[in-house]
Write a protein that holds these residues in place. Structure first.
Motif, mmCIF file in Angstrom:
data_model
loop_
_atom_site.group_PDB
_atom_site.id
_atom_site.type_symbol
_atom_site.label_atom_id
_atom_site.label_comp_id
_atom_site.label_asym_id
_atom_site.label_seq_id
_atom_site.Cartn_x
_atom_site.Cartn_y
_atom_site.Cartn_z
ATOM 1 N N ASP A 1 -74.923 -4.954 -25.213
ATOM 2 C CA ASP A 1 -74.990 -3.600 -24.148
ATOM 3 C C ASP A 1 -74.936 -2.400 -25.258
ATOM 4 N N GLY A 2 -75.902 -1.473 -24.771
ATOM 5 C CA GLY A 2 -76.082 -0.176 -25.622
ATOM 6 C C GLY A 2 -76.826 -0.294 -26.787
ATOM 7 N N ALA A 3 -77.532 -1.422 -27.031
ATOM 8 C CA ALA A 3 -78.442 -1.387 -28.262
ATOM 9 C C ALA A 3 -80.032 -1.179 -27.721
ATOM 10 N N THR A 4 -80.432 -0.646 -28.975
ATOM 11 C CA THR A 4 -81.956 -0.190 -28.592
ATOM 12 C C THR A 4 -82.970 -1.285 -29.314
ATOM 13 N N LEU A 5 -83.960 -1.599 -28.630
ATOM 14 C CA LEU A 5 -85.025 -2.888 -29.130
ATOM 15 C C LEU A 5 -85.601 -2.276 -30.261
ATOM 16 N N ILE A 6 -85.822 -3.414 -30.970
ATOM 17 C CA ILE A 6 -86.637 -3.267 -32.275
ATOM 18 C C ILE A 6 -88.006 -4.000 -31.827
ATOM 19 N N ASP A 7 -89.154 -3.225 -31.927
ATOM 20 C CA ASP A 7 -90.629 -3.858 -31.647
ATOM 21 C C ASP A 7 -90.541 -4.973 -32.851
ATOM 22 N N ASN A 8 -91.516 -6.025 -32.011
ATOM 23 C CA ASN A 8 -91.820 -7.049 -32.966
ATOM 24 C C ASN A 8 -93.366 -7.274 -32.384
ATOM 25 N N PRO A 9 -94.323 -6.669 -33.130
ATOM 26 C CA PRO A 9 -95.561 -6.917 -32.730
ATOM 27 C C PRO A 9 -96.295 -8.178 -33.357
ATOM 28 N N VAL A 10 -95.632 -9.038 -34.099
ATOM 29 C CA VAL A 10 -96.122 -10.410 -34.539
ATOM 30 C C VAL A 10 -95.702 -11.456 -33.498
ATOM 31 N N SER A 11 -94.437 -11.565 -33.206
ATOM 32 C CA SER A 11 -94.148 -12.864 -32.266
ATOM 33 C C SER A 11 -93.378 -12.353 -30.893
ATOM 34 N N THR A 12 -93.269 -10.763 -30.368
ATOM 35 C CA THR A 12 -92.906 -10.218 -29.541
ATOM 36 C C THR A 12 -91.225 -10.251 -29.357
ATOM 37 N N ALA A 13 -90.727 -11.228 -29.906
ATOM 38 C CA ALA A 13 -89.040 -11.462 -29.623
ATOM 39 C C ALA A 13 -88.353 -10.241 -30.419
ATOM 40 N N PRO A 14 -87.699 -9.436 -29.623
ATOM 41 C CA PRO A 14 -87.241 -8.065 -30.210
ATOM 42 C C PRO A 14 -86.048 -8.488 -30.963
ATOM 43 N N MET B 1 -90.648 -5.406 -38.264
ATOM 44 C CA MET B 1 -89.478 -4.970 -37.606
ATOM 45 C C MET B 1 -89.007 -3.739 -38.639
ATOM 46 N N VAL B 2 -89.034 -3.744 -39.830
ATOM 47 C CA VAL B 2 -88.748 -2.741 -40.614
ATOM 48 C C VAL B 2 -89.523 -1.575 -40.391
ATOM 49 N N ALA B 3 -90.943 -1.856 -40.368
ATOM 50 C CA ALA B 3 -91.823 -0.683 -39.972
ATOM 51 C C ALA B 3 -91.588 -0.144 -38.754
ATOM 52 N N SER B 4 -90.944 -0.606 -37.795
ATOM 53 C CA SER B 4 -90.663 -0.438 -36.430
ATOM 54 C C SER B 4 -89.428 0.542 -36.321
ATOM 55 N N VAL B 5 -88.477 0.121 -37.517
ATOM 56 C CA VAL B 5 -87.160 1.068 -37.392
ATOM 57 C C VAL B 5 -87.188 2.273 -38.558
ATOM 58 N N LEU B 6 -88.044 2.340 -39.459
ATOM 59 C CA LEU B 6 -87.803 3.313 -40.546
ATOM 60 C C LEU B 6 -88.319 4.551 -39.831
ATOM 61 N N PRO B 7 -89.177 4.869 -38.819
ATOM 62 C CA PRO B 7 -89.596 6.142 -38.303
ATOM 63 C C PRO B 7 -88.603 6.806 -37.758
ATOM 64 N N ARG B 8 -87.507 5.972 -37.279
ATOM 65 C CA ARG B 8 -86.242 6.590 -36.490
ATOM 66 C C ARG B 8 -85.397 7.008 -37.400
ATOM 67 N N LEU B 9 -85.265 6.827 -38.692
ATOM 68 C CA LEU B 9 -84.278 7.019 -39.616
ATOM 69 C C LEU B 9 -84.527 8.418 -40.486
ATOM 70 N N THR B 10 -83.565 9.231 -40.988
ATOM 71 C CA THR B 10 -83.481 9.926 -41.739
ATOM 72 C C THR B 10 -83.256 9.841 -43.388
ATOM 73 N N GLY B 11 -84.135 9.883 -43.839
ATOM 74 C CA GLY B 11 -84.022 9.712 -45.327
ATOM 75 C C GLY B 11 -83.584 10.991 -46.193
ATOM 76 N N GLY B 12 -83.583 10.746 -47.635
ATOM 77 C CA GLY B 12 -83.325 11.942 -48.443
ATOM 78 C C GLY B 12 -84.668 12.048 -49.316
ATOM 79 N N PRO B 13 -84.425 12.743 -50.257
ATOM 80 C CA PRO B 13 -85.645 12.943 -51.297
ATOM 81 C C PRO B 13 -86.181 11.398 -51.830
ATOM 82 N N PRO B 14 -87.339 11.201 -52.017
ATOM 83 C CA PRO B 14 -87.711 10.010 -52.616
ATOM 84 C C PRO B 14 -86.989 9.487 -53.846
#
Length: 239
Positions: free
Chosen positions: A125-138, A158-171
């Protein structure tokens, strides 16, 4: 400002038995470095419910992000979702949106959406799905925990789906210098240089090539000017 921190939890008996070689940590480390999130710790645990719960609680409490891989498939030993739900104090059940995604996927494939496959739609409960364009299962994110598949190409998607949501710092930048000397010979001046640049990370990595000993000296940091300045000093010392 300090860069956000992360940990990774690799889950699966197959990793600990040596049957499967993990490549997901190496991939995640590179992607997090690219966006300025520092991977500080990685653990591997077996498919044991209480061990997964304990590790999730410890790592999610210590770091800004926790990434898990493995244990979210359709079989009886895929227990990660239940363990993460317990660790985060959430109930878990079949989620309507995940069920709909999987139902459509198996309908297109002409396969039955049986009870085993429905296990992959159990989401806390309360979780956000992570997209899985390869085999659908989130996968899913709950709190600061990102739960993803262990299969490398699915993990990477899945990493590619998650990273745009995250705030990083300087590379996180790095430069290196190969020195054809053993660590024992360069240790003292290298330590003195590290003390001159306490804001940077410096490491030495020995190698043997054609019978000769050498060391790769690596300088890491987020400020390009400071990394460059340290490299100038390093080259003066050992170049």
């Amino acid at each position: 400002m300090t860069n956000p921190t992360a940990a990774m939890l690799v889950i699966g008996d197959e990793i600990l038995s040596g049957r499967t070689r993990d490549s997901n940590m190496h991939y995640l480390a590179g992607e997090l470095t690219r966006i300025g999130i520092a991977l500080r710790e990685a653990r591997v645990v077996a498919d044991v419910h209480e061990d997964i719960v304990a590790a999730v609680r410890a790592l999610s409490g210590r770091y800004d992000h926790l990434f898990t891989s493995g244990g979210i498939g359709p079989t009886h030993d895929d227990i990660t979702a239940d363990a993460v739900a317990e660790a985060m104090g959430a109930r878990i059940g079949h989620r309507a949106d995940a069920m709909a995604l999987l139902q459509a996927h198996y309908d297109r494939a002409g396969l039955p959406f049986n009870e085993a496959r429905q296990r992959m739609a159990r989401i806390p409960d309360g979780a956000t799905l992570i997209d899985n364009p390869v085999s659908t299962a989130p996968g899913f994110t709950i709190g600061n925990v990102h739960v993803m598949a262990g299969v490398p190409n699915i993990f990477q998607a899945m990493v590619a789906s998650v990273l745009p949501r995250l705030t990083g710092g300087p590379p996180l930048l790095s430069q290196s210098l190969r020195v054809d000397r053993g660590e024992g010979e360069i240790a003292a001046p290298f330590a003195a240089l590290a003390a001159e640049f306490p804001d940077l990370s410096m490491g030495s990595y020995p190698f043997i090539q054609n019978g000769a000993h050498g060391t790769n000296l690596v300088i890491r940091g987020t400020d390009p000017a400071r990394v460059d300045a340290a490299m100038v000093r390093l080259t003066q010392l050992f170049g």
